[in-house]
Design a protein around this motif. Structure first.
Motif, PDB file in Angstrom:
ATOM      1  N   LEU A 159       0.832  -1.204   0.000  1.00  0.00           N
ATOM      2  CA  LEU A 159       0.000   0.000   0.000  1.00  0.00           C
ATOM      3  C   LEU A 159       0.870   1.259   0.000  1.00  0.00           C
ATOM      4  CD1 LEU A 159      -2.890  -1.022   2.429  1.00  0.00           C
ATOM      5  CD2 LEU A 159      -2.810  -1.136  -0.068  1.00  0.00           C
ATOM      6  N   SER A 160       2.043   1.182   0.617  1.00  0.00           N
ATOM      7  CA  SER A 160       2.983   2.317   0.541  1.00  0.00           C
ATOM      8  C   SER A 160       3.424   2.548  -0.900  1.00  0.00           C
ATOM      9  CB  SER A 160       4.204   2.050   1.418  1.00  0.00           C
ATOM     10  OG  SER A 160       3.853   1.957   2.772  1.00  0.00           O
ATOM     11  N   GLU A 161       3.649   1.452  -1.631  1.00  0.00           N
ATOM     12  CA  GLU A 161       4.028   1.539  -3.037  1.00  0.00           C
ATOM     13  C   GLU A 161       2.922   2.218  -3.849  1.00  0.00           C
ATOM     14  OE1 GLU A 161       5.417  -1.620  -6.541  1.00  0.00           O
ATOM     15  OE2 GLU A 161       4.184  -2.292  -4.866  1.00  0.00           O
ATOM     16  N   LEU A 162       1.679   1.835  -3.589  1.00  0.00           N
ATOM     17  CA  LEU A 162       0.553   2.437  -4.295  1.00  0.00           C
ATOM     18  C   LEU A 162       0.390   3.909  -3.925  1.00  0.00           C
ATOM     19  CD1 LEU A 162      -1.958   2.326  -6.062  1.00  0.00           C
ATOM     20  CD2 LEU A 162      -3.216   1.370  -4.114  1.00  0.00           C
ATOM     21  N   GLY A 163       0.566   4.226  -2.637  1.00  0.00           N
ATOM     22  CA  GLY A 163       0.444   5.615  -2.199  1.00  0.00           C
ATOM     23  C   GLY A 163       1.460   6.523  -2.867  1.00  0.00           C
ATOM     24  N   ALA A 164       2.700   6.037  -3.023  1.00  0.00           N
ATOM     25  CA  ALA A 164       3.737   6.842  -3.681  1.00  0.00           C
ATOM     26  C   ALA A 164       3.416   7.039  -5.162  1.00  0.00           C
ATOM     27  CB  ALA A 164       5.097   6.165  -3.515  1.00  0.00           C
ATOM     28  N   ALA A 165       2.925   5.988  -5.834  1.00  0.00           N
ATOM     29  CA  ALA A 165       2.557   6.120  -7.245  1.00  0.00           C
ATOM     30  C   ALA A 165       1.389   7.094  -7.412  1.00  0.00           C
ATOM     31  CB  ALA A 165       2.186   4.753  -7.816  1.00  0.00           C
ATOM     32  N   ARG A 166       0.451   7.055  -6.486  1.00  0.00           N
ATOM     33  CA  ARG A 166      -0.696   7.978  -6.550  1.00  0.00           C
ATOM     34  C   ARG A 166      -0.237   9.419  -6.334  1.00  0.00           C
ATOM     35  NH1 ARG A 166      -5.020   5.491  -3.154  1.00  0.00           N
ATOM     36  NH2 ARG A 166      -5.303   4.266  -5.056  1.00  0.00           N
ATOM     37  N   ALA A 167       0.724   9.624  -5.438  1.00  0.00           N
ATOM     38  CA  ALA A 167       1.265  10.975  -5.227  1.00  0.00           C
ATOM     39  C   ALA A 167       1.958  11.473  -6.493  1.00  0.00           C
ATOM     40  CB  ALA A 167       2.239  10.970  -4.047  1.00  0.00           C
ATOM     41  N   ALA A 168       2.648  10.577  -7.213  1.00  0.00           N
ATOM     42  CA  ALA A 168       3.302  10.970  -8.462  1.00  0.00           C
ATOM     43  C   ALA A 168       2.278  11.478  -9.468  1.00  0.00           C
ATOM     44  CB  ALA A 168       4.079   9.784  -9.039  1.00  0.00           C
ATOM     45  N   THR A 169       1.153  10.787  -9.578  1.00  0.00           N
ATOM     46  CA  THR A 169       0.095  11.239 -10.490  1.00  0.00           C
ATOM     47  C   THR A 169      -0.402  12.620 -10.094  1.00  0.00           C
ATOM     48  OG1 THR A 169      -0.581   8.946 -10.882  1.00  0.00           O
ATOM     49  CG2 THR A 169      -2.165  10.668 -11.448  1.00  0.00           C
ATOM     50  N   ALA A 170      -0.597  12.831  -8.804  1.00  0.00           N
ATOM     51  CA  ALA A 170      -1.095  14.131  -8.327  1.00  0.00           C
ATOM     52  C   ALA A 170      -0.107  15.247  -8.640  1.00  0.00           C
ATOM     53  CB  ALA A 170      -1.367  14.061  -6.830  1.00  0.00           C
ATOM     54  N   TYR A 171       1.178  15.005  -8.385  1.00  0.00           N
ATOM     55  CA  TYR A 171       2.182  16.039  -8.654  1.00  0.00           C
ATOM     56  C   TYR A 171       2.279  16.335 -10.151  1.00  0.00           C
ATOM     57  CZ  TYR A 171       4.003  16.224  -3.876  1.00  0.00           C
ATOM     58  OH  TYR A 171       4.143  16.432  -2.528  1.00  0.00           O
ATOM     59  N   ARG A 172       2.171  15.305 -10.998  1.00  0.00           N
ATOM     60  CA  ARG A 172       2.212  15.553 -12.438  1.00  0.00           C
ATOM     61  C   ARG A 172       1.028  16.425 -12.863  1.00  0.00           C
ATOM     62  NH1 ARG A 172      -0.776  13.387 -16.146  1.00  0.00           N
ATOM     63  NH2 ARG A 172      -1.260  11.523 -14.934  1.00  0.00           N
ATOM     64  N   MET A 173      -0.162  16.128 -12.326  1.00  0.00           N
ATOM     65  CA  MET A 173      -1.336  16.920 -12.681  1.00  0.00           C
ATOM     66  C   MET A 173      -1.204  18.365 -12.187  1.00  0.00           C
ATOM     67  SD  MET A 173      -4.235  14.020 -11.869  1.00  0.00           S
ATOM     68  CE  MET A 173      -5.641  15.067 -12.203  1.00  0.00           C
ATOM     69  N   MET A 174      -0.441  18.565 -11.105  1.00  0.00           N
ATOM     70  CA  MET A 174      -0.195  19.917 -10.601  1.00  0.00           C
ATOM     71  C   MET A 174       0.868  20.651 -11.409  1.00  0.00           C
ATOM     72  SD  MET A 174      -0.106  19.311  -6.486  1.00  0.00           S
ATOM     73  CE  MET A 174      -1.594  19.004  -5.532  1.00  0.00           C
ATOM     74  N   GLY A 175       1.629  19.901 -12.230  1.00  0.00           N
ATOM     75  CA  GLY A 175       2.687  20.513 -13.009  1.00  0.00           C
ATOM     76  C   GLY A 175       4.057  20.426 -12.382  1.00  0.00           C
ATOM     77  N   ASP A 176       4.176  19.770 -11.212  1.00  0.00           N
ATOM     78  CA  ASP A 176       5.465  19.619 -10.532  1.00  0.00           C
ATOM     79  C   ASP A 176       6.087  18.299 -10.997  1.00  0.00           C
ATOM     80  OD1 ASP A 176       7.633  19.536  -8.876  1.00  0.00           O
ATOM     81  OD2 ASP A 176       6.539  20.005  -7.032  1.00  0.00           O
ATOM     82  N   LEU A 177       6.765  18.331 -12.139  1.00  0.00           N
ATOM     83  CA  LEU A 177       7.262  17.102 -12.754  1.00  0.00           C
ATOM     84  C   LEU A 177       8.428  16.502 -11.983  1.00  0.00           C
ATOM     85  CD1 LEU A 177       7.074  18.092 -16.542  1.00  0.00           C
ATOM     86  CD2 LEU A 177       5.287  17.239 -15.003  1.00  0.00           C
ATOM     87  N   ASP A 178       9.237  17.330 -11.345  1.00  0.00           N
ATOM     88  CA  ASP A 178      10.363  16.806 -10.567  1.00  0.00           C
ATOM     89  C   ASP A 178       9.866  16.016  -9.353  1.00  0.00           C
ATOM     90  OD1 ASP A 178      12.192  17.907 -12.306  1.00  0.00           O
ATOM     91  OD2 ASP A 178      12.366  19.774 -11.182  1.00  0.00           O
ATOM     92  N   ALA A 179       8.896  16.573  -8.640  1.00  0.00           N
ATOM     93  CA  ALA A 179       8.334  15.854  -7.486  1.00  0.00           C
ATOM     94  C   ALA A 179       7.661  14.561  -7.929  1.00  0.00           C
ATOM     95  CB  ALA A 179       7.338  16.750  -6.744  1.00  0.00           C
ATOM     96  N   ALA A 180       6.984  14.593  -9.075  1.00  0.00           N
ATOM     97  CA  ALA A 180       6.335  13.383  -9.584  1.00  0.00           C
ATOM     98  C   ALA A 180       7.372  12.300  -9.878  1.00  0.00           C
ATOM     99  CB  ALA A 180       5.537  13.711 -10.844  1.00  0.00           C
ATOM    100  N   SER A 181       8.485  12.685 -10.497  1.00  0.00           N
ATOM    101  CA  SER A 181       9.535  11.721 -10.807  1.00  0.00           C
ATOM    102  C   SER A 181      10.144  11.142  -9.525  1.00  0.00           C
ATOM    103  CB  SER A 181      10.618  12.387 -11.641  1.00  0.00           C
ATOM    104  OG  SER A 181      11.616  11.474 -12.014  1.00  0.00           O
ATOM    105  N   THR A 182      10.321  11.980  -8.511  1.00  0.00           N
ATOM    106  CA  THR A 182      10.863  11.513  -7.234  1.00  0.00           C
ATOM    107  C   THR A 182       9.946  10.492  -6.582  1.00  0.00           C
ATOM    108  OG1 THR A 182      11.994  13.625  -6.886  1.00  0.00           O
ATOM    109  CG2 THR A 182      11.620  12.251  -4.945  1.00  0.00           C
ATOM    110  N   ARG A 183       8.640  10.767  -6.596  1.00  0.00           N
ATOM    111  CA  ARG A 183       7.688   9.834  -5.970  1.00  0.00           C
ATOM    112  C   ARG A 183       7.634   8.512  -6.727  1.00  0.00           C
ATOM    113  NH1 ARG A 183       7.196  10.338  -1.136  1.00  0.00           N
ATOM    114  NH2 ARG A 183       5.143   9.312  -1.133  1.00  0.00           N
ATOM    115  N   LEU A 184       7.797   8.554  -8.038  1.00  0.00           N
ATOM    116  CA  LEU A 184       7.851   7.298  -8.790  1.00  0.00           C
ATOM    117  C   LEU A 184       9.076   6.488  -8.395  1.00  0.00           C
ATOM    118  CD1 LEU A 184       6.735   8.319 -12.400  1.00  0.00           C
ATOM    119  CD2 LEU A 184       5.531   6.823 -10.802  1.00  0.00           C
TER     120      LEU A 184
END
Length: 427
Positions: A182-207
């Motif tokens: 579930l931690s793995e899923l939570g991090a992937a979900r955060a990556a999607t959220a950051y990408r939709m916000m336009g923060d591509l660096d944070a999205a890549s980090t969460r992935l």
């Protein structure tokens, strides 16, 4: 409302609980208020009336004790085991079952509009339940199922802020229950959220964080596919920001590689995953100005979405088919695809998709010089959108500026009736 659109029935335990409360309320009513006053009068009357009142009181007391004994015993046993709030777990499980059933028809041909209505009415209740019910080992899976259902709703509504809060709740629950999957899923979900916000660096980090968690879990293959698709979307987002040239071309090629990896890592037949991969490969071809290559991806995407009853995926594929037709200089065909896609989006109340189609149609009208129609379509698109679009604003400004009333030059003071009549006919 057909069977698919009918809300899920409540479990039998809920009806038993309702019966329990009804009987308890009846017993309480008999021993309070007017009933209590009448019994008190009977106790003071003496004789057989007094004994009848005592008998009735004893009977009601015994009835309440016998009826409530199993419930009290069950509560006592759970209290001995340390479970002090069984109703919370039951409520979480019931909500998870209901949310999961509605998630399966969200965006579908059967029940899509009803599912959107249900989410609109129950979103706040589900969020409050996640905030108030502490996840435990026996409830964390139900907790995660509610998060999954809400994620589908937030992706559709393009609400990255709510999705990021959801990922934080799931990550906290996973840490409390030591659930690395579930931690793995939570991090992937955060990556999607950051990408939709336009923060591509944070999205890549969460992935990257998600990559290093639970690599051998039962959901590892599905999450690997999700991460590959998410990385492809990140590359496409970078391509959108980059000017035409080597950087954009490289980002598009990287997106294509990631989508090919996603197709290979897909865990078995999954129509929804296939539709998403085909659609994003079509976007890659559109970036490469290859309209025919995009259509080669969109045709199977439409076929698979239709087979799965996925009206949302079908509408998205038809919307991109219109973009490909526009690139092929077929504006009438493009309008036909966009109108069809807008109709499908409206059938499932997917407002963001419908707003995009109205924007396509409005911008096409601007290009064709139909400015009044363009302004109407673009204003509808603006009302439906939940976020600002720079391109929409640009076309809307063009449509509004061009239809401003022209400056009227005052006529000379002396006018003949004939001149006035000619001007009137001209107007």
């Amino acid at each position: 409302m057909n069977d698919e659109e009918r809300p899920p029935d409540k479990p039998h335990s809920d009806s038993r609980r309702g019966l329990f409360f009804a009987i308890s309320a009846l017993g309480s009513g008999l021993l309070s208020g007017l009933a209590s006053e009448r019994l008190s009068q009977s106790l003071d009357s003496g004789g057989w009336v007094r004994w009848a009142g005592i008998g009735l009181t004893v009977f009601l007391g015994l009835f309440a004790a016998v009826y409530n004994a199993p419930t009290a015993l069950q509560w006592f046993r759970r209290w001995r085991r340390g479970v002090v709030s069984p109703t919370g777990a039951e409520e979480l499980h019931t909500a998870a079952e209901e949310a999961e059933q509605w998630m399966t028809v969200l965006g579908s041909e059967a029940g899509g509009i009803a599912a959107a209505e249900w989410y609109s009415l129950n979103e706040d209740r589900l969020r409050e339940l996640l905030l108030t019910e502490k996840a435990r080992d026996d409830t964390v899976d139900d907790f995660a199922r509610i998060c999954d259902a809400l994620e589908a709703w937030y992706v559709r509504r393009a609400d990255p802020g709510a999705m990021l809060q959801l990922s934080e709740l799931l990550s906290a629950a996973a840490e409390a229950c030591n659930r690395r999957d579930l931690s793995e899923l939570g991090a992937a979900r955060a990556a999607t959220a950051y990408r939709m916000m336009g923060d591509l660096d944070a999205a890549s980090t969460r992935l990257g964080v998600s990559d290093n968690l639970a690599t051998h879990s039962r959901t590892a293959a599905a999450l690997t596919t999700r991460r590959q698709v998410e990385r492809a979307l990140l590359h496409l987002a970078r391509a959108e920001r980059a000017p035409a040239g080597n950087d954009r071309d490289e980002a598009v090629l990287n997106a294509r590689d990631r989508l090919d990896d996603a197709r290979l890592s897909r865990p078995g037949p999954d129509l929804a995953a296939e539709v998403a991969i085909y659609i994003n490969l079509a976007v890659v071809h559109l970036y490469q100005q290859d309209a025919e290559g995009a259509l080669d991806q969109l045709r199977p995407a439409v076929a698979r979405a239709t087979a799965a009853g996925d009206l949302s995926g079908q509408a998205h594929a038809l919307e991109l088919t219109g973009v490909a037709a526009w690139m092929q200089r077929s504006p009438h065909e493009a309008r036909r695809w966009w109108e069809h896609a807008a109709h499908l989006y409206a059938e499932i109340d997917e407002r963001e998709g419908r707003a995009r189609c109205l924007q396509h149609l409005g911008s096409a009208d601007v290009a064709a010089g139909r400015l009044a129609s363009a302004r109407e379509l673009l204003e509808q698109s603006e009302l439906l959108r939940t976020s600002e679009s720079e391109l929409l604003t640009k076309y809307l400004d063009a449509a509004r500026q061009a239809v401003d009333p022209p400056v009227v030059i005052e006529e000379p003071p002396r006018r003949t009736a004939t001149d006035w009549l000619k001007r009137l006919v001209k107007r």
